[in-house]
Design an enzyme around this catalytic site. Structure first.
Site, mmCIF file in Angstrom:
data_model
loop_
_atom_site.group_PDB
_atom_site.id
_atom_site.type_symbol
_atom_site.label_atom_id
_atom_site.label_comp_id
_atom_site.label_asym_id
_atom_site.label_seq_id
_atom_site.Cartn_x
_atom_site.Cartn_y
_atom_site.Cartn_z
ATOM 1 N N TYR A 7 75.413 -35.212 37.102
ATOM 2 C CA TYR A 7 74.030 -34.780 37.321
ATOM 3 C C TYR A 7 73.547 -34.202 35.994
ATOM 4 O O TYR A 7 74.032 -33.159 35.562
ATOM 5 C CB TYR A 7 73.967 -33.703 38.412
ATOM 6 C CG TYR A 7 74.243 -34.203 39.820
ATOM 7 C CD1 TYR A 7 75.535 -34.391 40.284
ATOM 8 C CD2 TYR A 7 73.184 -34.480 40.686
ATOM 9 C CE1 TYR A 7 75.786 -34.842 41.581
ATOM 10 C CE2 TYR A 7 73.416 -34.922 41.994
ATOM 11 C CZ TYR A 7 74.720 -35.100 42.428
ATOM 12 O OH TYR A 7 74.957 -35.538 43.717
ATOM 13 N N TYR A 29 78.320 -28.741 48.617
ATOM 14 C CA TYR A 29 78.376 -30.158 48.258
ATOM 15 C C TYR A 29 79.422 -30.910 49.085
ATOM 16 O O TYR A 29 79.156 -32.006 49.584
ATOM 17 C CB TYR A 29 78.679 -30.306 46.756
ATOM 18 C CG TYR A 29 78.344 -31.683 46.236
ATOM 19 C CD1 TYR A 29 77.048 -32.004 45.833
ATOM 20 C CD2 TYR A 29 79.312 -32.672 46.155
ATOM 21 C CE1 TYR A 29 76.729 -33.267 45.378
ATOM 22 C CE2 TYR A 29 79.005 -33.939 45.698
ATOM 23 C CZ TYR A 29 77.712 -34.230 45.312
ATOM 24 O OH TYR A 29 77.398 -35.494 44.869
ATOM 25 N N PRO A 55 67.086 -36.378 47.519
ATOM 26 C CA PRO A 55 68.466 -36.884 47.467
ATOM 27 C C PRO A 55 69.421 -36.108 46.557
ATOM 28 O O PRO A 55 70.634 -36.362 46.596
ATOM 29 C CB PRO A 55 68.301 -38.326 46.966
ATOM 30 C CG PRO A 55 66.971 -38.371 46.321
ATOM 31 C CD PRO A 55 66.121 -37.351 46.989
ATOM 32 N N HIS A 112 86.619 -38.245 45.433
ATOM 33 C CA HIS A 112 86.313 -37.502 44.197
ATOM 34 C C HIS A 112 86.643 -36.022 44.382
ATOM 35 O O HIS A 112 86.297 -35.443 45.407
ATOM 36 C CB HIS A 112 84.831 -37.648 43.834
ATOM 37 C CG HIS A 112 84.511 -38.936 43.160
ATOM 38 N ND1 HIS A 112 83.502 -39.070 42.241
ATOM 39 C CD2 HIS A 112 85.083 -40.157 43.267
ATOM 40 C CE1 HIS A 112 83.461 -40.326 41.812
ATOM 41 N NE2 HIS A 112 84.400 -41.009 42.425
ATOM 42 N N LYS A 125 72.673 -35.178 50.770
ATOM 43 C CA LYS A 125 72.852 -34.643 52.116
ATOM 44 C C LYS A 125 72.289 -35.502 53.252
ATOM 45 O O LYS A 125 72.672 -35.329 54.415
ATOM 46 C CB LYS A 125 72.194 -33.247 52.211
ATOM 47 C CG LYS A 125 72.970 -32.177 51.473
ATOM 48 C CD LYS A 125 74.239 -31.812 52.221
ATOM 49 C CE LYS A 125 75.219 -31.022 51.392
ATOM 50 N NZ LYS A 125 76.465 -31.704 51.094
#
Ligand code: FAD
Ligand code: DHB
Length: 391
Positions: A200, A384, A292, A73, A296
């Site tokens: 998200y 990220y 979560p 991604h 990570k």
């Protein structure tokens, strides 16, 4: 009495990868796992591999199926104000993430260990790790027949997750902890993802996350109260709530399908310091937990055992203890960076019970800044995709 150089408790990503890395360095280990092989290979958990994690897996010969079946991604969406705001991970950092289920990583690791003649003993539950403070470590465990056994070793690696037993053997550890007033209800559904990237979503009704495992499998999460009972969430209610929280003003449609798996995960930040007690070294969830939201947890477990394997190689091959002495501090730098990022993502994206209009506006201001400023978006993106490993 059986003996090995490194006795590893737990066949999660931390324990299995450590055993694999040690094998590559010619160091002998035995992994003891309380559950069955089938159970650990089917346990649905994390899904996002950082760039450094995926690179490491390739370097150590574990990247073949990941590169074939995983989904690289290059961006993700923060959804709020009824619309998607894309964080262009690769454009901003030059790196991408890999969506590949944790249980697939675990399957690949078990296959590699067994193919190399490695010892992974399933249905063997560690009960105690005596002698770690006296240079005479051992693991006392119950074998599949219920008999008590002892494994002597030079070093014990506590890779037995948050609810394991090894951490309790260490005295004088300092605990740093934060609980969150919510949990995540997660489902795995047989339906193609509704969007090609992760979403998200911050909504008035609480947080929701759209993720995936394959072109045919969608993984979805909902923020729920911390003590929520799964029985109160029949499939229809889950789909209704997901659709409401993922709604956009331009008519996003959530694809529904049969629910294959359902579970509730509490949210917690937790770190013990140091991550070592004598000859016992804690790695992964045994030493630290993150909520979560930043994806990570598994990545930190991988980063820990990379440091530990190098330190153990220097110890067994050259008799050096300096890297073992530095293990905890080296790991904790990355751990605290990830703790901060996970806390920050969690705080920005969830609705907290009792929060007011002021809090809501602060969260929206943070979200708008994060997607609107290249500097802020890059900060999210570099965390990220994963910061470089310690040298
Ligand atoms: P574990 O995977 O917990 O492994 C520990 C092992 O030890 C287990 O197999 C257990 O059975 C065994 N064990 C325990 N006690 C004993 C004993 N006494 N004797 C022998 N064996 C024992 N992380 C990410 O990086 N990205 C994500 O996207 C992400 N999403 C998540 C979503 C969910 C729903 C959950 C629950 C977690 C998520 N995580 C994520 C976190 C990630 O799954 C964990 O951080 C990861 O499993 C840690 O690996 P570990 O090897 O340290 O511990
Ligand atoms: C997944 C889990 C996470 O915690 C996250 O932040 C992103 C994706 C997943 O299971 O796919």
């Amino acid at each position: 009495m059986p003996r090995t150089q490194v006795g590893i408790v737990g066949a999660g990503p931390a324990g299995l990868l450590l055993s694999h890395l040690l094998h590559l360095a010619g160091i002998d280990s035995v992994v003891l796992e309380a559950r069955s092989r089938d159970y650990v290979e089917k346990r649905v958990r994390a899904g996002v591999l950082e760039h450094p994690t995926a690179e490491l897996l390739r370097e150590v010969g574990l990247g073949e199926r990941m590169d074939r079946e995983g989904l690289p991604h290059e961006g993700l969406s923060l959804r709020f104000d009824g619309a998607d705001h894309r964080i262009a991970l690769t454009e901003l950092t030059g790196k991408s993430i890999m969506v590949y289920g944790q249980q697939e990583v675990v399957k690949d690791l078990i296959a590699a260990r067994l193919a190399a003649g490695g010892q992974v003993l399933f249905e063997c539950t560690a009960i105690a790790v005596p002698g770690v403070d006296q240079d005479r470590p051992a693991i006392i465990y119950r074998d599949p027949a219920g008999r008590t056994q002892e494994l002597r070793c030079d070093i014990v690696a506590g890779c037995d997750g948050f609810h394991g037993v090894t951490r309790a053997a260490a005295t004088g550890l300092t605990v740093f902890e934060r609980a969150y007033p919510f949990a995540w209800l997660g489902i795995l559904a047989r339906t193609p993802p509704s969007h090609h990237e992760l979403i998200y979503s911050y909504s008035d009704r609480g947080f929701a996350l759209h993720s995936m495992r394959s072109p045919a499998l969608t993984r979805l999460y909902l923020q729920v109260p911390p003590d929520e009972d799964l029985a109160g969430w029949p499939d229809d209610r889950i789909w209704e709530e997901l659709a409401a929280r993922l709604r956009t003003s331009d008519g996003f449609t959530l694809r529904e399908g049969p629910v294959l798996e359902k579970g509730i995960t509490p949210m917690r930040s937790y770190v013990v310091e140091p991550m070592r007690y004598g000859r016992l070294f804690l790695a992964g969830d045994a030493a630290h937990i993150v909520p979560p939201t930043g994806a990570k947890g598994m990545n930190l477990a991988v980063a820990d055992v990379r440091v530990l394997a190098r330190a153990l190689t220097a110890f067994f091959q050259q008799g050096r203890e300096d890297l073992l002495d530095a293990y905890s501090e080296t790991c904790l730098h990355r751990v605290w960076r990830a703790e901060h990022f996970s806390w920050w993502m969690t705080s920005m994206l969830h609705r907290f019970p009792g929060d007011d209009a002021f809090q809501h506006r602060l969260q929206l201001a943070q979200l708008r800044y994060t997607v609107g400023s290249v500097a802020a978006a890059t900060s999210l993106a570099e965390n990220y995709v994963g910061l470089p490993f310690a040298q």
